[in-house]
Write a protein that holds these residues in place. Structure first.
Motif, PDB file in Angstrom:
ATOM      1  N   LYS A 201      50.389  -0.507 -63.820  1.00  0.00           N
ATOM      2  CA  LYS A 201      51.205  -1.692 -63.567  1.00  0.00           C
ATOM      3  C   LYS A 201      50.890  -2.297 -62.203  1.00  0.00           C
ATOM      4  O   LYS A 201      50.857  -3.519 -62.041  1.00  0.00           O
ATOM      5  N   MET A 202      50.665  -1.445 -61.198  1.00  0.00           N
ATOM      6  CA  MET A 202      50.306  -1.959 -59.882  1.00  0.00           C
ATOM      7  C   MET A 202      48.976  -2.703 -59.938  1.00  0.00           C
ATOM      8  O   MET A 202      48.794  -3.736 -59.285  1.00  0.00           O
ATOM      9  N   LYS A 203      48.033  -2.204 -60.714  1.00  0.00           N
ATOM     10  CA  LYS A 203      46.764  -2.912 -60.867  1.00  0.00           C
ATOM     11  C   LYS A 203      46.988  -4.285 -61.503  1.00  0.00           C
ATOM     12  O   LYS A 203      46.308  -5.263 -61.145  1.00  0.00           O
ATOM     13  N   SER A 204      47.939  -4.376 -62.415  1.00  0.00           N
ATOM     14  CA  SER A 204      48.218  -5.665 -63.033  1.00  0.00           C
ATOM     15  C   SER A 204      48.804  -6.645 -62.018  1.00  0.00           C
ATOM     16  O   SER A 204      48.494  -7.837 -62.027  1.00  0.00           O
ATOM     17  N   VAL A 205      49.641  -6.138 -61.105  1.00  0.00           N
ATOM     18  CA  VAL A 205      50.222  -6.985 -60.065  1.00  0.00           C
ATOM     19  C   VAL A 205      49.129  -7.494 -59.127  1.00  0.00           C
ATOM     20  O   VAL A 205      49.083  -8.680 -58.773  1.00  0.00           O
ATOM     21  N   ILE A 206      48.234  -6.608 -58.719  1.00  0.00           N
ATOM     22  CA  ILE A 206      47.142  -6.992 -57.817  1.00  0.00           C
ATOM     23  C   ILE A 206      46.261  -8.045 -58.474  1.00  0.00           C
ATOM     24  O   ILE A 206      45.864  -9.037 -57.856  1.00  0.00           O
ATOM     25  N   SER A 207      45.941  -7.829 -59.739  1.00  0.00           N
ATOM     26  CA  SER A 207      45.109  -8.794 -60.455  1.00  0.00           C
ATOM     27  C   SER A 207      45.797 -10.147 -60.561  1.00  0.00           C
ATOM     28  O   SER A 207      45.161 -11.195 -60.415  1.00  0.00           O
ATOM     29  N   TYR A 208      47.106 -10.129 -60.790  1.00  0.00           N
ATOM     30  CA  TYR A 208      47.860 -11.383 -60.880  1.00  0.00           C
ATOM     31  C   TYR A 208      47.820 -12.129 -59.547  1.00  0.00           C
ATOM     32  O   TYR A 208      47.626 -13.352 -59.505  1.00  0.00           O
ATOM     33  N   MET A 209      47.980 -11.400 -58.445  1.00  0.00           N
ATOM     34  CA  MET A 209      47.919 -12.041 -57.128  1.00  0.00           C
ATOM     35  C   MET A 209      46.533 -12.604 -56.855  1.00  0.00           C
ATOM     36  O   MET A 209      46.391 -13.696 -56.291  1.00  0.00           O
ATOM     37  N   GLU A 210      45.491 -11.872 -57.219  1.00  0.00           N
ATOM     38  CA  GLU A 210      44.121 -12.352 -57.019  1.00  0.00           C
ATOM     39  C   GLU A 210      43.884 -13.665 -57.756  1.00  0.00           C
ATOM     40  O   GLU A 210      43.196 -14.556 -57.258  1.00  0.00           O
ATOM     41  N   GLU A 211      44.468 -13.785 -58.917  1.00  0.00           N
ATOM     42  CA  GLU A 211      44.221 -14.968 -59.729  1.00  0.00           C
ATOM     43  C   GLU A 211      45.079 -16.155 -59.327  1.00  0.00           C
ATOM     44  O   GLU A 211      44.682 -17.309 -59.520  1.00  0.00           O
ATOM     45  N   ASN A 212      46.237 -15.902 -58.725  1.00  0.00           N
ATOM     46  CA  ASN A 212      47.209 -16.971 -58.514  1.00  0.00           C
ATOM     47  C   ASN A 212      47.631 -17.189 -57.066  1.00  0.00           C
ATOM     48  O   ASN A 212      48.515 -17.996 -56.814  1.00  0.00           O
ATOM     49  N   TYR A 213      47.016 -16.486 -56.095  1.00  0.00           N
ATOM     50  CA  TYR A 213      47.518 -16.558 -54.717  1.00  0.00           C
ATOM     51  C   TYR A 213      47.432 -17.964 -54.130  1.00  0.00           C
ATOM     52  O   TYR A 213      48.152 -18.304 -53.186  1.00  0.00           O
ATOM     53  N   ASP A 214      46.557 -18.829 -54.675  1.00  0.00           N
ATOM     54  CA  ASP A 214      46.424 -20.177 -54.137  1.00  0.00           C
ATOM     55  C   ASP A 214      47.492 -21.124 -54.666  1.00  0.00           C
ATOM     56  O   ASP A 214      47.558 -22.282 -54.266  1.00  0.00           O
ATOM     57  N   GLY A 215      48.338 -20.656 -55.570  1.00  0.00           N
ATOM     58  CA  GLY A 215      49.409 -21.474 -56.120  1.00  0.00           C
ATOM     59  C   GLY A 215      50.760 -20.822 -55.920  1.00  0.00           C
ATOM     60  O   GLY A 215      50.937 -19.955 -55.066  1.00  0.00           O
ATOM     61  N   LYS A 216      51.704 -21.228 -56.708  1.00  0.00           N
ATOM     62  CA  LYS A 216      53.059 -20.697 -56.591  1.00  0.00           C
ATOM     63  C   LYS A 216      53.168 -19.370 -57.328  1.00  0.00           C
ATOM     64  O   LYS A 216      52.787 -19.258 -58.490  1.00  0.00           O
ATOM     65  N   ILE A 217      53.674 -18.370 -56.639  1.00  0.00           N
ATOM     66  CA  ILE A 217      53.926 -17.061 -57.238  1.00  0.00           C
ATOM     67  C   ILE A 217      55.386 -16.714 -56.995  1.00  0.00           C
ATOM     68  O   ILE A 217      55.831 -16.681 -55.841  1.00  0.00           O
ATOM     69  N   THR A 218      56.115 -16.469 -58.050  1.00  0.00           N
ATOM     70  CA  THR A 218      57.515 -16.073 -57.908  1.00  0.00           C
ATOM     71  C   THR A 218      57.672 -14.600 -58.262  1.00  0.00           C
ATOM     72  O   THR A 218      56.869 -14.042 -59.015  1.00  0.00           O
ATOM     73  N   VAL A 219      58.703 -13.995 -57.713  1.00  0.00           N
ATOM     74  CA  VAL A 219      58.994 -12.593 -58.033  1.00  0.00           C
ATOM     75  C   VAL A 219      59.246 -12.452 -59.530  1.00  0.00           C
ATOM     76  O   VAL A 219      58.833 -11.472 -60.156  1.00  0.00           O
ATOM     77  N   GLU A 220      59.910 -13.452 -60.105  1.00  0.00           N
ATOM     78  CA  GLU A 220      60.217 -13.394 -61.535  1.00  0.00           C
ATOM     79  C   GLU A 220      58.940 -13.338 -62.368  1.00  0.00           C
ATOM     80  O   GLU A 220      58.859 -12.577 -63.351  1.00  0.00           O
ATOM     81  N   ASP A 221      57.937 -14.128 -61.978  1.00  0.00           N
ATOM     82  CA  ASP A 221      56.675 -14.145 -62.725  1.00  0.00           C
ATOM     83  C   ASP A 221      55.970 -12.788 -62.660  1.00  0.00           C
ATOM     84  O   ASP A 221      55.470 -12.281 -63.664  1.00  0.00           O
ATOM     85  N   VAL A 222      55.915 -12.215 -61.449  1.00  0.00           N
ATOM     86  CA  VAL A 222      55.208 -10.949 -61.289  1.00  0.00           C
ATOM     87  C   VAL A 222      55.977  -9.816 -61.962  1.00  0.00           C
ATOM     88  O   VAL A 222      55.380  -8.914 -62.557  1.00  0.00           O
ATOM     89  N   ALA A 223      57.297  -9.862 -61.883  1.00  0.00           N
ATOM     90  CA  ALA A 223      58.108  -8.845 -62.554  1.00  0.00           C
ATOM     91  C   ALA A 223      57.864  -8.880 -64.054  1.00  0.00           C
ATOM     92  O   ALA A 223      57.777  -7.835 -64.713  1.00  0.00           O
ATOM     93  N   ALA A 224      57.717 -10.086 -64.593  1.00  0.00           N
ATOM     94  CA  ALA A 224      57.459 -10.221 -66.030  1.00  0.00           C
ATOM     95  C   ALA A 224      56.107  -9.631 -66.408  1.00  0.00           C
ATOM     96  O   ALA A 224      55.943  -9.094 -67.509  1.00  0.00           O
ATOM     97  N   GLU A 225      55.127  -9.717 -65.497  1.00  0.00           N
ATOM     98  CA  GLU A 225      53.821  -9.103 -65.761  1.00  0.00           C
ATOM     99  C   GLU A 225      53.962  -7.602 -66.004  1.00  0.00           C
ATOM    100  O   GLU A 225      53.205  -7.009 -66.767  1.00  0.00           O
ATOM    101  N   CYS A 226      54.914  -6.983 -65.322  1.00  0.00           N
ATOM    102  CA  CYS A 226      55.121  -5.536 -65.444  1.00  0.00           C
ATOM    103  C   CYS A 226      56.119  -5.180 -66.531  1.00  0.00           C
ATOM    104  O   CYS A 226      56.283  -3.995 -66.853  1.00  0.00           O
ATOM    105  N   GLY A 227      56.810  -6.183 -67.049  1.00  0.00           N
ATOM    106  CA  GLY A 227      57.853  -5.889 -68.019  1.00  0.00           C
ATOM    107  C   GLY A 227      59.117  -5.361 -67.373  1.00  0.00           C
ATOM    108  O   GLY A 227      59.915  -4.660 -68.010  1.00  0.00           O
TER     109      GLY A 227
END
Length: 299
Positions: free
Chosen positions: A199-225
């Motif tokens: 799950k942590m790897k999924s969070v890191i990958s999400y940040m790598e892909e989206n760090y130049d835009g808006k990232i919300t806690v809700e979005d990242v939490a949803a990535e982990c379920g």
């Protein structure tokens, strides 16, 4: 790296694309040493993973090193062994400086691509998570003098490069691992720990892909379920810091790299790093690096 069919809402293709794929060495001699200093070279190395071995050998000072779910306050002389596919990251400790070597080599350097007794008895069980040994070796521990001696001898050969030095370096690294295997134990799998790692790897990958835009806690939490509140607690347990602080550090690291390596304006870099407000970016950057982005670029 293990196959992952699905992690939260993220598919396997995207997940596999965002681990470190940089080639650190020549395919004919898959071994490289990088001397580094925190915070002069990097004040923060975010969690990442790669398909190679890495030894972090602390030469001077102190800093934080995280490997998987464990965070250590590293001290001079410490040796950390990071296996392929495992998370690791570094950050500074208060106002301290830490000098260290990143020793990175491919699995083939240890003979993983050869089918023999050494590969089948030691390397494959290690890579398949059936064996483990301590990730941190400190002064005063059993075998420390031998282990550090092998790394020091490999360093001397790498610096001087006498005829045949490649064989010598490979020999010392193999001796290093022979001592580690003497300390190894059979590993009992912990499903909950492995799940958190993925799950942590999924969070890191999400940040790598989206760090130049808006990232919300809700979005990242949803990535982990996870629910937002559970994610915030879990992330702090995993990294030792809150998600918001980690994301700012991550983005500032991207900005610092762009200032070093591109001709983009400070405004462009701020926007590309996910900072919508230039004055806020300048304030956060100066707080972290003790200088403005413009001064950082000139320096």
């Amino acid at each position: 790296m293990k196959n992952v069919e699905k992690l939260g809402n993220m598919d396997k293709t995207r997940y596999d694309s965002y681990y470190e794929t940089k080639k650190h060495s020549d395919i004919m001699y898959a071994y490289t040493v990088y001397p580094c200093t925190i915070p002069q070279d990097f004040s923060f190395v975010p969690l990442h993973w790669q398909d190679s071995f890495e030894i972090i050998y602390v030469k001077k000072g102190t800093g934080y090193i995280q490997i998987d779910l464990s965070t250590f306050q590293a001290e001079s002389g410490d040796i950390f062994v990071v296996l392929p596919g495992h998370l690791h990251g570094l950050r500074k400790f208060e106002d301290s400086r830490m000098e260290y070597e990143n020793i990175i080599f491919d699995k083939s350097f240890l003979g993983n691509d050869v089918v023999d007794a050494c590969s089948q008895k030691y390397l494959q069980p290690l890579l398949e998570e059936k064996l483990y040994f301590p990730v941190r070796i400190r002064r005063g521990q059993k075998m420390y003098e031998k282990l550090s001696g092998f790394l020091d001898s490999a360093d001397v050969l790498s610096d001087q490069k006498p005829w045949g030095y490649e064989l010598g370096v490979k020999g010392y690294i193999q001796l290093f691992f022979s001592q580690l295997f003497a300390m190894s134990r059979e590993k009992k799998h912990h499903g909950l720990e492995n799940k958190s790692m993925e799950k942590m790897k999924s969070v890191i990958s999400y940040m790598e892909e989206n760090y130049d835009g808006k990232i919300t806690v809700e979005d990242v939490a949803a990535e982990c379920g996870y629910s937002t509140s559970h994610f915030m607690r879990w992330f702090k347990e995993m990294t030792g810091t809150g998600f918001g602080n980690y994301l700012i550090e991550f983005r500032l690291g991207k900005a610092a790299h762009a200032l070093r390596t591109t001709e983009a304006t400070v405004l462009e870099i701020a926007e590309q790093s996910g900072f919508g407000n230039l004055s806020n970016f300048n304030r956060l950057f100066k707080k972290k690096y003790k200088m403005t982005p413009g001064m950082f670029r000139k320096r």
